[in-house]
Motif scaffolding. Structure first.
Motif, mmCIF file in Angstrom:
data_model
loop_
_atom_site.group_PDB
_atom_site.id
_atom_site.type_symbol
_atom_site.label_atom_id
_atom_site.label_comp_id
_atom_site.label_asym_id
_atom_site.label_seq_id
_atom_site.Cartn_x
_atom_site.Cartn_y
_atom_site.Cartn_z
ATOM 1 N N GLU A 39 55.504 37.121 44.612
ATOM 2 C CA GLU A 39 54.802 36.129 43.802
ATOM 3 C C GLU A 39 54.811 34.787 44.539
ATOM 4 N N LEU A 40 53.648 34.183 44.615
ATOM 5 C CA LEU A 40 53.522 32.909 45.311
ATOM 6 C C LEU A 40 54.177 31.807 44.492
ATOM 7 N N MET A 41 55.183 31.158 45.064
ATOM 8 C CA MET A 41 55.881 30.068 44.389
ATOM 9 C C MET A 41 55.164 28.733 44.589
ATOM 10 N N PHE A 42 54.849 28.408 45.833
ATOM 11 C CA PHE A 42 54.106 27.189 46.112
ATOM 12 C C PHE A 42 53.594 27.250 47.541
ATOM 13 N N SER A 43 52.690 26.358 47.873
ATOM 14 C CA SER A 43 52.170 26.248 49.236
ATOM 15 C C SER A 43 51.987 24.781 49.573
ATOM 16 N N ASN A 72 55.784 14.881 43.679
ATOM 17 C CA ASN A 72 55.201 16.206 43.471
ATOM 18 C C ASN A 72 53.876 16.342 44.216
ATOM 19 N N ALA A 73 53.765 15.670 45.368
ATOM 20 C CA ALA A 73 52.571 15.715 46.216
ATOM 21 C C ALA A 73 51.328 15.227 45.472
ATOM 22 N N PHE A 74 51.485 14.195 44.649
ATOM 23 C CA PHE A 74 50.388 13.576 43.909
ATOM 24 C C PHE A 74 49.650 14.574 43.018
ATOM 25 N N ALA A 75 50.369 15.537 42.487
ATOM 26 C CA ALA A 75 49.739 16.540 41.630
ATOM 27 C C ALA A 75 49.530 15.987 40.223
ATOM 28 N N ILE A 76 48.402 16.344 39.639
ATOM 29 C CA ILE A 76 48.140 16.073 38.229
ATOM 30 C C ILE A 76 48.445 17.372 37.481
ATOM 31 N N TYR A 104 50.891 24.519 43.325
ATOM 32 C CA TYR A 104 52.040 23.723 42.932
ATOM 33 C C TYR A 104 53.128 24.620 42.353
ATOM 34 N N PRO A 105 54.392 24.235 42.520
ATOM 35 C CA PRO A 105 55.504 25.129 42.196
ATOM 36 C C PRO A 105 55.761 25.229 40.694
ATOM 37 N N PRO A 106 56.487 26.263 40.278
ATOM 38 C CA PRO A 106 56.940 26.340 38.883
ATOM 39 C C PRO A 106 57.992 25.272 38.615
ATOM 40 N N ASN A 107 58.351 25.096 37.346
ATOM 41 C CA ASN A 107 59.226 23.991 36.969
ATOM 42 C C ASN A 107 60.620 24.089 37.559
ATOM 43 N N ILE A 161 60.495 19.235 46.860
ATOM 44 C CA ILE A 161 59.947 19.824 48.081
ATOM 45 C C ILE A 161 59.777 18.691 49.093
ATOM 46 N N THR A 162 60.527 18.774 50.174
ATOM 47 C CA THR A 162 60.535 17.718 51.177
ATOM 48 C C THR A 162 60.058 18.297 52.490
ATOM 49 N N PHE A 163 58.952 17.772 52.988
ATOM 50 C CA PHE A 163 58.287 18.279 54.169
ATOM 51 C C PHE A 163 58.416 17.213 55.254
ATOM 52 N N LYS A 164 59.105 17.507 56.334
ATOM 53 C CA LYS A 164 59.445 16.485 57.312
ATOM 54 C C LYS A 164 58.970 16.856 58.712
ATOM 55 N N SER A 165 58.860 15.830 59.537
ATOM 56 C CA SER A 165 58.682 16.024 60.966
ATOM 57 C C SER A 165 59.413 14.896 61.673
#
Length: 416
Positions: free
Chosen positions: A142-146, A327-331, A26-29, A34-38
């Motif tokens: 540095e990995l920001m998010f995936s 936030n992609a259902f992140a806790i 999950y990304p930093p603040n 983040i919008t993922f479309k098709s």
């Protein structure tokens, strides 16, 4: 790059630890929306047909105009790394800089909006179906998010029907999903071992049901009619609000204020668990960025501090979180609510881009981390939910799991 050398050293020293399921980062603040479309699916879980373009967009709120790079990796059905070489599933190169970005215009919150389209000049095509992960790195590796996404081949027909649970103990609270997989183009060899399925409720991979086996075969059809194994908690319709005009209150917004940025104070919600079910149309947890009197919401929609409030007795052994696909259902700590004894309310606030948002409140056990979606909202068999079904196939001797079919249904026409 440095991370490649590091990964090679890990492989030499700890070869077993790398063969594990991959999880989204999950990304930093400072990275938001983040919008993922098709082109073929709605919501923030992209399921692409092989050959279709993919769009990833996000905002960086640090106003540094940073450079970001993307890496695409292929995975097996169970999200362990596949054995395919990069050249086998990608035509062209990844680990390239995202070239398209714009700075915000006429907003209190300054940000840069990044857009990545695949295919592009560097990454010309995705060649194989299956599970994929796209990872975004900054200029310092540095990995920001995936984020996960799926690519399918349209080789089988996937019939999906939603029914009430066949378990009388939870018949009023759960929904069951029946499947029929049919094809004339593939001769399934040993389907109990070669066919795998994934059922996703409301684009939420965290609560998905995976790897159900076909119960029996009828001609060229594989039949799945489980009593309990394919059942989901029905949940409840999501709360929602819209703040497309930041200068005045709107649907779900009680009042607004302006400090460093606009503040949107939502109406206080109450616990619905145990109450009769009430139909309330929603987006099944999703969101849509929108802004009034703006030509381009990508860069002209502002960010507001959204204040959530829940009237609920304090739960001593559980935490309450704001939950949704924003936030992609992140806790995560950002969504955790704090209890105010004086008002008897749980409260939380965080930044969201102008738009239409679905959300609800969930309880998380403080010791086990177990998620209970119905603790505050309740679970009802009448709830309208969306179900996506993905069918994977690995023929005898094959080296990776192909995603050969995709089906979708809602519980609007749920039956007994």
């Amino acid at each position: 790059m440095k991370k490649n050398i590091f990964n090679l050293l890990l492989l030499l020293i700890f070869p077993v630890t790398l063969i594990s399921q991959v999880e989204e980062v999950y990304p930093p603040n400072f990275i938001k929306t983040i919008t993922f479309k098709s082109n073929t699916t709605q919501g923030q879980l992209p399921v692409l047909k092989l050959g279709e373009p993919l769009f990833l967009e996000f905002d960086a709120l640090n106003a540094n105009e940073e450079d970001f790079y993307y890496v695409i990796e292929h995975f097996n059905f169970d999200w362990t790394p596949s054995v395919l070489a990069k050249a086998e599933y990608l035509r062209g190169l990844d680990n390239q800089r995202i070239l398209t970005y714009e700075n915000s215009f006429n907003t209190y919150q300054v940000y840069s909006h990044y857009t990545l389209q695949i295919p592009n000049i560097q990454t010309r095509a995705i060649l194989k179906s299956g599970n994929y992960m796209i990872s975004i790195y900054d200029d310092y590796d540095e990995l920001m998010f995936s984020r996960k996404f799926m690519v399918y081949e349209d080789l089988v027909n996937v019939g999906v029907r939603v029914k009430r649970s066949r378990d009388v103990k939870v018949i009023a609270e759960k929904q069951s999903v029946d499947l029929v997989v049919a094809t004339n183009s593939i001769n399934f060899n040993n389907p109990l071992e070669t066919i795998k399925t994934l059922i996703v409720q409301n684009n939420n991979l965290n609560t998905s049901i995976s790897d159900l086996k076909p119960q029996y075969t009828l001609g060229n059809k594989l039949i799945y009619r489980y009593d309990t194994e394919s059942a989901f908690w029905g949940g409840n319709e999501y709360f929602w609000f819209e703040n497309k005009d930041v200068r005045t209150s709107n649907v779900g917004v009680q009042f607004i204020d302006l400090k460093d940025i606009y503040q949107s104070y939502l109406f206080t919600n109450v616990s619905r668990a145990g109450n009769p079910y009430t139909y309330n149309p929603d987006l099944n947890g999703n969101f849509q960025v929108t802004a009034a009197d703006r030509l381009s919401t990508d860069v002209e929609a502002d960010y507001t501090m959204v204040h959530f409030s829940l009237l609920q007795e304090e739960l001593k052994d559980k935490d309450i979180h704001v939950y949704g696909n924003f936030n992609a259902f992140a806790i995560e700590p950002l969504t955790k609510m704090t209890f105010d004894p004086e008002s008897g309310r749980y409260k939380a606030s965080f930044r969201l881009k102008q738009g239409f948002y679905n959300y609800k409140y969930v309880a998380v056990d403080q010791e086990t981390g177990e998620l209970d979606e119905g603790a505050v909202s309740g679970d009802y068999w009448q709830t309208e939910n969306n179900y996506k079904v993905l069918v994977y196939y690995r023929d005898l001797g094959a080296r990776f799991d192909r995603l050969i079919g995709y089906g979708e249904a809602t519980s609007v026409d749920i039956s007994n």
